[in-house]
Design a protein around this motif. Structure first.
Motif, PDB file in Angstrom:
ATOM      1  N   VAL A 112     -46.460 -20.861  20.144  1.00  0.00           N
ATOM      2  CA  VAL A 112     -45.457 -19.919  20.629  1.00  0.00           C
ATOM      3  C   VAL A 112     -45.280 -18.836  19.573  1.00  0.00           C
ATOM      4  O   VAL A 112     -45.002 -19.137  18.402  1.00  0.00           O
ATOM      5  N   PHE A 113     -45.466 -17.594  19.984  1.00  0.00           N
ATOM      6  CA  PHE A 113     -45.371 -16.452  19.077  1.00  0.00           C
ATOM      7  C   PHE A 113     -44.214 -15.542  19.485  1.00  0.00           C
ATOM      8  O   PHE A 113     -43.980 -15.348  20.680  1.00  0.00           O
ATOM      9  N   ALA A 114     -43.554 -14.974  18.500  1.00  0.00           N
ATOM     10  CA  ALA A 114     -42.608 -13.893  18.745  1.00  0.00           C
ATOM     11  C   ALA A 114     -43.186 -12.635  18.104  1.00  0.00           C
ATOM     12  O   ALA A 114     -43.433 -12.614  16.894  1.00  0.00           O
ATOM     13  N   ILE A 115     -43.442 -11.623  18.918  1.00  0.00           N
ATOM     14  CA  ILE A 115     -43.970 -10.352  18.417  1.00  0.00           C
ATOM     15  C   ILE A 115     -42.845  -9.336  18.481  1.00  0.00           C
ATOM     16  O   ILE A 115     -42.380  -8.972  19.568  1.00  0.00           O
ATOM     17  N   ILE A 116     -42.408  -8.887  17.321  1.00  0.00           N
ATOM     18  CA  ILE A 116     -41.297  -7.936  17.245  1.00  0.00           C
ATOM     19  C   ILE A 116     -41.861  -6.543  17.015  1.00  0.00           C
ATOM     20  O   ILE A 116     -42.432  -6.250  15.962  1.00  0.00           O
ATOM     21  N   GLY A 117     -41.702  -5.685  18.019  1.00  0.00           N
ATOM     22  CA  GLY A 117     -42.273  -4.348  17.973  1.00  0.00           C
ATOM     23  C   GLY A 117     -43.462  -4.265  18.908  1.00  0.00           C
ATOM     24  O   GLY A 117     -44.495  -4.879  18.645  1.00  0.00           O
ATOM     25  N   LEU A 118     -43.300  -3.538  20.017  1.00  0.00           N
ATOM     26  CA  LEU A 118     -44.354  -3.480  21.033  1.00  0.00           C
ATOM     27  C   LEU A 118     -45.003  -2.095  21.111  1.00  0.00           C
ATOM     28  O   LEU A 118     -45.273  -1.581  22.180  1.00  0.00           O
ATOM     29  N   GLY A 119     -45.247  -1.517  19.926  1.00  0.00           N
ATOM     30  CA  GLY A 119     -46.067  -0.313  19.872  1.00  0.00           C
ATOM     31  C   GLY A 119     -47.516  -0.703  20.135  1.00  0.00           C
ATOM     32  O   GLY A 119     -47.802  -1.817  20.579  1.00  0.00           O
ATOM     33  N   THR A 120     -48.438   0.182  19.829  1.00  0.00           N
ATOM     34  CA  THR A 120     -49.843  -0.080  20.130  1.00  0.00           C
ATOM     35  C   THR A 120     -50.342  -1.357  19.472  1.00  0.00           C
ATOM     36  O   THR A 120     -50.968  -2.207  20.118  1.00  0.00           O
ATOM     37  N   PHE A 121     -50.063  -1.517  18.189  1.00  0.00           N
ATOM     38  CA  PHE A 121     -50.522  -2.702  17.467  1.00  0.00           C
ATOM     39  C   PHE A 121     -49.857  -3.971  18.001  1.00  0.00           C
ATOM     40  O   PHE A 121     -50.531  -4.950  18.341  1.00  0.00           O
ATOM     41  N   GLY A 122     -48.532  -3.968  18.070  1.00  0.00           N
ATOM     42  CA  GLY A 122     -47.807  -5.153  18.515  1.00  0.00           C
ATOM     43  C   GLY A 122     -48.137  -5.549  19.940  1.00  0.00           C
ATOM     44  O   GLY A 122     -48.310  -6.732  20.241  1.00  0.00           O
ATOM     45  N   ALA A 123     -48.253  -4.565  20.826  1.00  0.00           N
ATOM     46  CA  ALA A 123     -48.546  -4.856  22.229  1.00  0.00           C
ATOM     47  C   ALA A 123     -49.951  -5.425  22.390  1.00  0.00           C
ATOM     48  O   ALA A 123     -50.172  -6.369  23.161  1.00  0.00           O
ATOM     49  N   THR A 124     -50.918  -4.866  21.668  1.00  0.00           N
ATOM     50  CA  THR A 124     -52.286  -5.382  21.732  1.00  0.00           C
ATOM     51  C   THR A 124     -52.333  -6.823  21.242  1.00  0.00           C
ATOM     52  O   THR A 124     -52.964  -7.695  21.863  1.00  0.00           O
ATOM     53  N   LEU A 125     -51.676  -7.074  20.128  1.00  0.00           N
ATOM     54  CA  LEU A 125     -51.615  -8.426  19.569  1.00  0.00           C
ATOM     55  C   LEU A 125     -50.968  -9.393  20.554  1.00  0.00           C
ATOM     56  O   LEU A 125     -51.485 -10.489  20.799  1.00  0.00           O
TER      57      LEU A 125
ATOM     58  N   ASN B  88     -36.865  -0.813  22.731  1.00  0.00           N
ATOM     59  CA  ASN B  88     -37.217   0.258  23.655  1.00  0.00           C
ATOM     60  C   ASN B  88     -37.486  -0.357  25.029  1.00  0.00           C
ATOM     61  O   ASN B  88     -38.474  -1.061  25.222  1.00  0.00           O
ATOM     62  N   GLU B  89     -36.600  -0.088  25.973  1.00  0.00           N
ATOM     63  CA  GLU B  89     -36.711  -0.695  27.293  1.00  0.00           C
ATOM     64  C   GLU B  89     -38.006  -0.323  27.996  1.00  0.00           C
ATOM     65  O   GLU B  89     -38.602  -1.142  28.702  1.00  0.00           O
ATOM     66  N   ARG B  90     -38.473   0.892  27.789  1.00  0.00           N
ATOM     67  CA  ARG B  90     -39.713   1.336  28.437  1.00  0.00           C
ATOM     68  C   ARG B  90     -40.910   0.505  27.972  1.00  0.00           C
ATOM     69  O   ARG B  90     -41.743   0.087  28.783  1.00  0.00           O
ATOM     70  N   LEU B  91     -40.994   0.251  26.659  1.00  0.00           N
ATOM     71  CA  LEU B  91     -42.100  -0.538  26.129  1.00  0.00           C
ATOM     72  C   LEU B  91     -42.036  -1.980  26.623  1.00  0.00           C
ATOM     73  O   LEU B  91     -43.054  -2.578  26.961  1.00  0.00           O
ATOM     74  N   VAL B  92     -40.847  -2.527  26.665  1.00  0.00           N
ATOM     75  CA  VAL B  92     -40.683  -3.907  27.122  1.00  0.00           C
ATOM     76  C   VAL B  92     -41.092  -4.026  28.586  1.00  0.00           C
ATOM     77  O   VAL B  92     -41.805  -4.953  28.988  1.00  0.00           O
ATOM     78  N   SER B  93     -40.652  -3.084  29.391  1.00  0.00           N
ATOM     79  CA  SER B  93     -40.982  -3.109  30.823  1.00  0.00           C
ATOM     80  C   SER B  93     -42.489  -2.980  31.048  1.00  0.00           C
ATOM     81  O   SER B  93     -43.047  -3.600  31.960  1.00  0.00           O
ATOM     82  N   ALA B  94     -43.140  -2.195  30.211  1.00  0.00           N
ATOM     83  CA  ALA B  94     -44.580  -1.964  30.368  1.00  0.00           C
ATOM     84  C   ALA B  94     -45.397  -3.236  30.187  1.00  0.00           C
ATOM     85  O   ALA B  94     -46.511  -3.346  30.709  1.00  0.00           O
ATOM     86  N   HIS B  95     -44.846  -4.211  29.463  1.00  0.00           N
ATOM     87  CA  HIS B  95     -45.600  -5.427  29.175  1.00  0.00           C
ATOM     88  C   HIS B  95     -44.965  -6.672  29.769  1.00  0.00           C
ATOM     89  O   HIS B  95     -45.372  -7.792  29.452  1.00  0.00           O
ATOM     90  N   ALA B  96     -44.010  -6.477  30.659  1.00  0.00           N
ATOM     91  CA  ALA B  96     -43.296  -7.610  31.240  1.00  0.00           C
ATOM     92  C   ALA B  96     -44.212  -8.543  32.018  1.00  0.00           C
ATOM     93  O   ALA B  96     -44.014  -9.764  32.021  1.00  0.00           O
ATOM     94  N   ASP B  97     -45.227  -7.996  32.673  1.00  0.00           N
ATOM     95  CA  ASP B  97     -46.125  -8.825  33.480  1.00  0.00           C
ATOM     96  C   ASP B  97     -47.214  -9.506  32.659  1.00  0.00           C
ATOM     97  O   ASP B  97     -47.905 -10.392  33.158  1.00  0.00           O
TER      98      ASP B  97
ATOM     99  N   ARG C  90     -50.572  -9.160  23.887  1.00  0.00           N
ATOM    100  CA  ARG C  90     -51.360  -9.387  25.101  1.00  0.00           C
ATOM    101  C   ARG C  90     -52.533 -10.320  24.839  1.00  0.00           C
ATOM    102  O   ARG C  90     -52.835 -11.213  25.633  1.00  0.00           O
ATOM    103  N   ASP C  91     -53.229 -10.110  23.709  1.00  0.00           N
ATOM    104  CA  ASP C  91     -54.392 -10.943  23.425  1.00  0.00           C
ATOM    105  C   ASP C  91     -53.989 -12.380  23.113  1.00  0.00           C
ATOM    106  O   ASP C  91     -54.659 -13.329  23.538  1.00  0.00           O
ATOM    107  N   LEU C  92     -52.911 -12.567  22.376  1.00  0.00           N
ATOM    108  CA  LEU C  92     -52.447 -13.924  22.089  1.00  0.00           C
ATOM    109  C   LEU C  92     -52.062 -14.643  23.378  1.00  0.00           C
ATOM    110  O   LEU C  92     -52.341 -15.835  23.542  1.00  0.00           O
ATOM    111  N   GLN C  93     -51.429 -13.923  24.301  1.00  0.00           N
ATOM    112  CA  GLN C  93     -51.076 -14.513  25.593  1.00  0.00           C
ATOM    113  C   GLN C  93     -52.352 -14.837  26.378  1.00  0.00           C
ATOM    114  O   GLN C  93     -52.461 -15.907  26.990  1.00  0.00           O
ATOM    115  N   ARG C  94     -53.317 -13.937  26.322  1.00  0.00           N
ATOM    116  CA  ARG C  94     -54.577 -14.133  27.039  1.00  0.00           C
ATOM    117  C   ARG C  94     -55.336 -15.339  26.506  1.00  0.00           C
ATOM    118  O   ARG C  94     -56.059 -16.011  27.245  1.00  0.00           O
TER     119      ARG C  94
END
Length: 220
Positions: free
Chosen positions: A7-20, A37-46, A22-26
């Motif tokens: 189980v990972f907690a990634i704090i900060g969903l900019g380009t680096f954090g979001a890529t990390l 930032n609500e927009r960034l969180v919503s972008a990766h909710a799925d 998504r891949d860890l989840q994958r």
């Protein structure tokens, strides 16, 4: 790579954090993505197990989100050093066992190290160094740093070495390098010095120090 789900907690969903994240989840892990930032969180909710809008400077908000029970926390906050430091302190306070954090400067790195994070990451610098190594020698396909000055380098075998056995390379005697093996397409050919005969475009995996590897590469 471990098959155990973490189980990972990634704090900060900019380009680096979001890529990390998504891949860890994958890879089959459970990832909690956190950003204010609500927009960034919503972008990766799925893409993630959880995506939360909260301020990581608030330790109670992190605790209520269940961050205290994660295996690994990654602080991927970029330019806001204060937020990065406070988020790191909060992860330490909550008892997160393993913490990695992104640094954007030497001072930022120094602060994070003093806080006792397990690894300080410089994504842009590390990627730049990696690409420079590959571009510097066309025969270097890839390399991995193992720490303590040791690297594994993936060399493409040139036509000049075709038909030679591994023993003829003198990589151990002349350069203090160990052969991990030879890949031919998707097949592992082996590492036996006498029986393994190289073919053009084989991939030669060598372990050793950077300077020794560099000198070996120059002689190819």
């Amino acid at each position: 790579m471990s098959n155990k789900q973490q189980v990972f907690a990634i704090i900060g969903l900019g380009t680096f954090g979001a890529t990390l994240a998504r891949d860890l989840q994958r890879f089959g892990n459970e990832v909690i993505g956190i950003d204010n930032n609500e927009r960034l969180v919503s972008a990766h909710a799925d893409d993630l197990a959880q995506s939360l809008v909260l301020d990581a400077r608030d330790d109670m908000a992190l605790k209520e989100a269940g961050v205290s029970s994660v295996d690994v926390g990654v602080v991927a906050i970029g330019t806001n050093i204060e937020a990065s430091v406070l988020a790191t302190i909060n992860l330490k306070t909550l008892g997160v066992e393993t913490i990695w954090a992104k640094a954007t400067s030497k001072n930022h790195h120094r602060i994070l190290s003093k806080l006792g994070v397990d690894r300080v990451i410089h994504p842009e610098r590390e990627v730049g160094q990696h690409i420079a190594q590959v571009l510097n020698n066309p025969l270097v396909r890839d390399y991995v740093s193992l720490g303590n000055g040791q690297h594994v380098v993936n060399f493409r075998v040139p036509e000049s070495l075709q038909g030679k056995s591994l023993s003829e390379l003198n990589h151990r005697q002349d350069h203090n390098l160990r052969c991990i093996g030879v890949l031919r397409g998707t097949d592992y050919v082996g590492q036996d010095a006498e029986s393994c005969t190289l073919e053009k475009d084989d991939l030669l995996l060598l372990l050793g120090g950077r300077q020794d590897l560099r000198e070996f590469a120059r002689g190819l």
